[in-house]
Scaffold this active site. Structure first.
Site, short mmCIF file in Angstrom:
data_model
loop_
_atom_site.label_atom_id
_atom_site.label_comp_id
_atom_site.label_asym_id
_atom_site.label_seq_id
_atom_site.Cartn_x
_atom_site.Cartn_y
_atom_site.Cartn_z
CG ASP A 106 -23.64 -19.17 78.48
OD1 ASP A 106 -23.22 -18.87 79.75
OD2 ASP A 106 -23.05 -20.14 78.32
CG ASP A 112 -27.23 -27.90 69.36
OD1 ASP A 112 -26.62 -28.06 70.54
OD2 ASP A 112 -27.82 -26.98 69.07
CG HIS A 131 -24.94 -25.69 72.70
ND1 HIS A 131 -26.21 -25.78 72.89
CD2 HIS A 131 -25.15 -26.12 74.32
CE1 HIS A 131 -27.02 -25.24 73.35
NE2 HIS A 131 -26.16 -25.78 74.53
CD GLU A 187 -26.40 -22.62 69.43
OE1 GLU A 187 -26.35 -24.35 69.81
OE2 GLU A 187 -27.34 -22.82 70.03
P1 PGA Z 1 -28.92 -28.16 80.34
O1 PGA Z 1 -28.54 -27.61 78.74
O2 PGA Z 1 -28.16 -28.78 81.38
O3 PGA Z 1 -30.76 -26.78 80.61
O4 PGA Z 1 -29.15 -29.40 79.44
C1 PGA Z 1 -26.92 -27.58 78.97
C2 PGA Z 1 -26.80 -26.75 78.17
O5 PGA Z 1 -27.57 -25.98 77.31
O6 PGA Z 1 -25.75 -26.69 77.98
#
Ligand code: PGA
Length: 261
Positions: free
Chosen positions: A68, A137, A139, A144
Site C-alpha cells: 500500500d 481493528d 485491517h 479497513e
Molecule cells: P503495525 O501495523 O505493524 O505498525 O502494528 C500493522 C498494520 O497496520 O497492518
C-alpha cells in the site's frame, strides 16, 4: 492456516526471515510482497543482518511489491511507504530501486492507479510470499473493516483509529494522510503464500477474530481463512486470546522436519 506460537518479536522475526530466505533460495527471481508498519521491522533487520554477514541469499534478481501507499504526501516523503521500504530493507539487501514497486500515488493518475498496479502484479507473475501485519481493528494492508472481501487495488479512506495508530510516524494526527492506495483483499489472496506476523498484546483481539472468528468484512484479516497456504507467526502476547493456542503449539512441536512452513 498454520498458526505458529512463538516467544517474542525477535523469534517471530527470525522465523519470518527463514521463510523469506527459503523462497529466495528456491527461486532467485522471486517476487516478494512487502508490508510496512512496526511489526515487520525485526524481520527486516534479521534479513539485512544475515545479508551483511554473507549468510543470506542474493537478492539481486528479486522483485518486490509493496502492499500500500499513502496518497497526498510529497514525492520522496520519508514516511511514504516507498521510502520506508527502501530505508528499512531493500536498499540494504542490494535490491535496485526499479525492482521495488508500489501503488503510484501521483495525483493525476489516481483514477487508474489501482488497475495499473494490478496489471504490474500480474505481469510479474504474482507474489511468491506476501508479508502481512494486522491492524488493531483487524485491517489487512489498508483494507479497513467493511472492505469487500474480493476487492482489488484502489483508493481508500483511513479510519480515525488507523490514523491515530500511525500518528507516531508523523508529527501529529493532522499530518497523517486521509487517503491511501492499497492492494485489495482479493489481490492479497492471489499471492501464493501469505505470512501474517502479529506481536504484542494490542493485536491479540484482532488476531483471534481473524483466525478463529467468522469470515466477515467486519474483520478483513479473517479473509485469510479462504487461502490455501497461510502461516501466522505470533508471539506470546499476541496469542493471548487464541482459544486453540495449546493445539497450535502441539501441532508445531510435532511438525515433520521435511515439511517446512
Ligand atoms: P503495525 O501495523 O505493524 O505498525 O502494528 C500493522 C498494520 O497496520 O497492518
Amino acid at each position: 492456516m498454520e498458526v505458529v506460537p512463538l516467544t517474542d518479536a525477535d523469534e517471530v522475526g527470525r522465523i519470518a526471515a527463514d521463510v523469506v530466505e527459503t523462497v529466495v533460495r528456491r527461486r532467485a527471481d522471486a517476487v516478494l510482497g512487502l508490508a510496512t508498519g512496526s511489526t515487520p521491522l525485526p524481520t527486516y533487520r534479521e534479513l539485512v543482518r544475515r545479508h551483511r554477514a554473507s549468510v543470506g541469499p542474493s537478492y539481486a534478481r528479486v522483485r518486490c511489491f509493496n502492499l500500500d501507499e499513502y496518497v497526498g504526501l510529497p514525492a520522496g516523503h520519508p514516511q511514504s511507504y516507498r521510502a520506508t521500504i527502501a530505508r528499512e530493507l531493500t536498499d540494504d539487501l542490494g535490491i535496485a530501486p526499479d525492482r521495488v514497486h508500489g501503488p503510484d500515488p501521483a495525483p493525476d493518475g489516481l483514477a487508474d492507479a489501482g488497475a495499473r498496479y494490478e496489471a504490474a502484479l500480474e505481469s510479474a507473475g504474482g507474489v511468491d510470499v506476501q508479508l502481512l501485519g494486522i491492524g488493531s481493528d483487524g485491517h489487512l494492508a489498508f483494507n479497513e473493516p467493511g472492505s469487500s472481501l474480493g476487492s482489488l487495488t484502489r483508493i481508500k479512506t483511513l479510519t480515525e483509529q488507523t490514523r491515530r495508530d500511525n500518528a507516531r510516524f508523523f508529527g501529529s494526527l493532522d499530518d497523517v494522510p486521509r487517503h491511501v492506495l492499497t492492494q485489495g483483499l482479493g489481490t492479497i489472496l492471489r499471492a501464493r503464500h501469505l505470512l501474517l506476523i502479529a506481536t504484542g498484546a494490542g493485536k491479540a483481539e484482532a488476531l483471534a477474530a481473524a483466525v478463529e472468528g467468522p469470515v466477515s468484512a467486519s474483520c478483513p484479516a479473517s479473509v485469510l481463512q479462504h487461502h490455501p497456504h497461510v502461516t501466522v507467526l505470533v508471539d506470546e502476547a499476541a496469542a493471548g486470546r487464541l482459544e486453540r493456542r495449546d493445539h497450535y503449539r502441539e501441532v508445531y512441536d510435532a511438525k515433520p522436519a521435511w515439511q517446512g512452513l
